[in-house]
Scaffold this active site. Structure first.
Site, PDB file in Angstrom:
ATOM      1  N   CYS A  47       0.974  -1.193   0.167  1.00 54.18           N
ATOM      2  CA  CYS A  47       0.119  -0.021  -0.172  1.00 54.18           C
ATOM      3  C   CYS A  47       0.781   1.246   0.028  1.00 54.18           C
ATOM      4  O   CYS A  47       2.210   1.114   0.395  1.00 54.18           O
ATOM      5  CB  CYS A  47      -0.810   0.056   1.172  1.00 54.18           C
ATOM      6  SG  CYS A  47      -2.456  -0.840   1.108  1.00 54.18           S
ATOM      7  N   CYS A  51      -3.087   5.069   2.184  1.00 48.82           N
ATOM      8  CA  CYS A  51      -4.323   4.054   2.124  1.00 48.82           C
ATOM      9  C   CYS A  51      -5.252   4.153   2.964  1.00 48.82           C
ATOM     10  O   CYS A  51      -5.093   4.355   4.136  1.00 48.82           O
ATOM     11  CB  CYS A  51      -3.625   2.549   2.061  1.00 48.82           C
ATOM     12  SG  CYS A  51      -4.816   1.329   1.698  1.00 48.82           S
ATOM     13  N   ARG A  54      -8.170  -0.014   6.676  1.00 49.96           N
ATOM     14  CA  ARG A  54      -7.988   0.022   8.078  1.00 49.96           C
ATOM     15  C   ARG A  54      -6.285  -0.179   8.340  1.00 49.96           C
ATOM     16  O   ARG A  54      -5.651  -0.908   7.833  1.00 49.96           O
ATOM     17  CB  ARG A  54      -8.642  -0.975   8.739  1.00 49.96           C
ATOM     18  CG  ARG A  54      -8.749  -0.856  10.153  1.00 49.96           C
ATOM     19  CD  ARG A  54     -10.012  -1.727  10.909  1.00 49.96           C
ATOM     20  NE  ARG A  54      -9.796  -3.168  10.284  1.00 49.96           N
ATOM     21  CZ  ARG A  54      -9.110  -4.010  11.174  1.00 49.96           C
ATOM     22  NH1 ARG A  54      -8.858  -3.866  12.203  1.00 49.96           N
ATOM     23  NH2 ARG A  54      -8.793  -5.388  10.748  1.00 49.96           N
ATOM     24  N   ASP A 452      21.885  36.311 -12.216  1.00 46.08           N
ATOM     25  CA  ASP A 452      20.691  37.099 -12.501  1.00 46.08           C
ATOM     26  C   ASP A 452      20.313  38.258 -11.678  1.00 46.08           C
ATOM     27  O   ASP A 452      20.525  38.376 -10.439  1.00 46.08           O
ATOM     28  CB  ASP A 452      19.504  36.080 -12.097  1.00 46.08           C
ATOM     29  CG  ASP A 452      18.338  36.763 -12.442  1.00 46.08           C
ATOM     30  OD1 ASP A 452      17.944  36.961 -13.661  1.00 46.08           O
ATOM     31  OD2 ASP A 452      17.389  37.130 -11.519  1.00 46.08           O
TER      32      ASP A 452
HETATM   33 ZN   LIG Z   1      -4.107   0.197   0.087  1.00 46.24          ZN
END
Ligand SMILES: [Zn+2]
Length: 519
Positions: A47, A51, A54, A452
């Protein structure tokens, strides 16, 4: 591959260890999105830190520095948080220049026919050494990284477009449908068709139109990006309108356009692309990501720049400013030359005339009437007809000729320094233009045009040597410091035509051989 836990990667004085990962995971901290991936032992799924599923117990997770590493350890991508949508590998790999360059080359053109060997050769290192570096910094081999990117892009095409599977197979570089099907099944444990059913596309996209959602790590200062781009838009080619950036493009011999607007709620930019050739979508999406600096890691940038009292307030006032890239390096360099010693407004007018006279006509939505002229056209163009001085016209022709005979190539650059030296051999291209090109066309986060005038003024300094010295502590993020100094340092009443980034107004040092702003 063995799970890494805790893994440590050096990120400019910041050690990203498993405690940091754990905190980021538990708070679903979007700033860490793409900086590591979480493998969940109980489900064998990996994940992103954000995510929505849970969160599980610490003992049940492993952390990986790349999606490819998690995949190689036997995890498959989560279908909820969609690791393929993560904002990509941030520039903290700057700790290994070779890996950063390799990633840039893989992003531009994949591994190519000669695979890892060819890639290593281009980088001037041995292929075993390159593999070791990749394993150390990303936890996966170059081949696994390249394959994961391809699979991720295929997944995005399945989810976010209505392209038929055989076209997706080609567009994501699989060659044939059979190999594509096998790879997707192996990676996602689902067939492409099953994945598409899950995607539930909401928008109806017309033919040849594709909508992609491109994530970034917040914060992202979209208005700051538009404030910089808007006055520099080439008439007919680019438009900034109602919070949206739009431009014409050419890829693989097909003409089209794209437009980009933000969705800040979800930390992403929405890119709508219209092009007849889906095979160039990978290239186009990667270009857009680079152009809008989506891989930037704000936390890392602010950690370094925030130490400077001159910058701290500005960073806090306008967090998330990015370095605007470009669609095409030749176009950007040409624009920079056009801007020598004239105002941004003057340069934009010149660019508009150049495009009307030499660009290819294009019928697009609001304001898009032309494609920017190709180098082949400008190599022999009579540029006095659009109001350019003889010297500046010759500089543009020389640049165009250099691109035509392959001496100057804005793609596949391995050694930025060597490239910039070649660029500076063109009469009329000096240090300022070179660093500007490095910032915006090569995406070098540390490029810094220290001659610059706008930057000098913003810092109340009079010599570029002083500014160079002063900027040492901003490394490796000096390009970002420049964006902040331009934005805050040179605000003028709009009627003067001088806008933030007034550097375009000052190019004298580009044409005189030994410039010194102290004089
Ligand atoms: Zn996930």
């Amino acid at each position: 591959m063995e799970a890494i836990r805790p893994f440590t990667c050096t990120a400019n004085n910041m050690d990203l260890d498993w405690r940091v990962c754990s905190r980021a995971r538990l708070s679903r901290d979007a700033r860490f999105d793409g900086k590591f991936f979480i493998g969940v032992l109980t489900t064998k799924i990996y994940c992103r830190p954000i995510c929505p599923a849970r969160t599980c117990k610490e003992s049940n997770v492993r952390y990986y520095p790349s999606a490819a590493a998690a995949a190689e350890a036997g995890f498959r991508p989560c279908l909820r948080c969609r690791p393929e949508c993560s904002p990509g590998t941030p520039a903290w790999l700057g700790t290994s220049n070779t890996v950063s360059r390799a990633l840039r080359l893989i992003g531009e053109s994949g591994l190519g026919d000669r695979g890892v060997e060819g890639l290593a050769e281009r980088l001037g290192v041995g292929s075993r050494h390159l593999r070791r570096l990749f394993l150390r910094h990303l936890g996966a081999t170059p081949l696994a990284i390249a394959q994961t990117r391809r699979l991720h892009f295929a997944k995005k095409l399945i989810d976010e477009t209505r392209l038929p599977m055989n076209q997706i197979a080609l567009a994501s570089g699989f060659g044939c449908v059979r190999r594509f099907n096998a790879a997707i099944r192996n990676f996602y444990h689902r067939t492409p068709t099953q994945i598409r059913h899950l995607a539930r596309q909401k928008e109806i996209q017309s033919e040849d139109q594709y909508i992609f959602r491109l994530n970034f790590r917040p914060p992202y200062h979209w208005q700051g990006m538009l404030d910089f781009l808007a006055p520099r838009c080439t008439p007919g080619v680019e438009v900034v309108e109602a919070g949206c950036y739009r431009r014409t493009i050419s890829a693989n011999g097909h003409d089209g356009y794209f437009e980009v607007s933000p969705d800040n709620e979800r930390n992403l930019l929405v890119a709508r692309i219209e092009i007849a050739d889906p095979q160039s979508l990978f290239f186009i999406v990667e270009r857009i990501r680079a152009m809008f600096d989506l891989n930037a890691d704000w936390a890392d940038i602010v950690e370094t720049l925030g130490n400077d009292p001159m910058l701290r307030d500005r960073l806090e006032a306008d967090p998330g400013l990015r370095v605007p890239g470009c669609w095409n390096g030749f176009e950007l360099a040409t624009r920079a030359i056009l801007g020598q010693q004239v105002t941004v407004k003057g340069a934009t007018a010149l660019a508009g005339r150049l495009v009307t006279r030499f660009g290819k006509p294009f019928r697009g939505p609001n304001g898009l009437t032309h494609l920017f002229p190709e180098p082949e056209v400008l190599a022999d163009a009579k540029l006095a007809t659009v109001g350019l001085t003889a010297a500046r016209g010759e500089t543009i022709r020389a640049l165009a000729r250099g691109v035509c005979d392959g001496k100057i190539n804005f793609v596949g650059i391995v050694d930025s320094e060597a490239f910039l030296c070649r660029l500076c051999e063109i009469p009329g291209i000096g240090k300022w233009t070179a660093y500007y090109v490095a910032m915006r066309a090569l995406g070098e986060p540390d490029a810094f045009p220290s001659t610059d005038l706008g930057l000098l003024r913003a810092m109340n300094l009079t010599s570029s040597h002083e500014l160079e010295r002063r900027s040492e502590t901003w490394r490796p993020w000096r390009a970002y410091a420049a964006m902040y100094l331009w934005r805050f340092g040179t605000r003028r009443p709009p009627e003067t035509g001088l806008l933030p980034g007034s550097a375009d107004n000052y190019r004298r040092q580009d044409v005189s051989p030994a410039p010194s702003l102290a004089q």
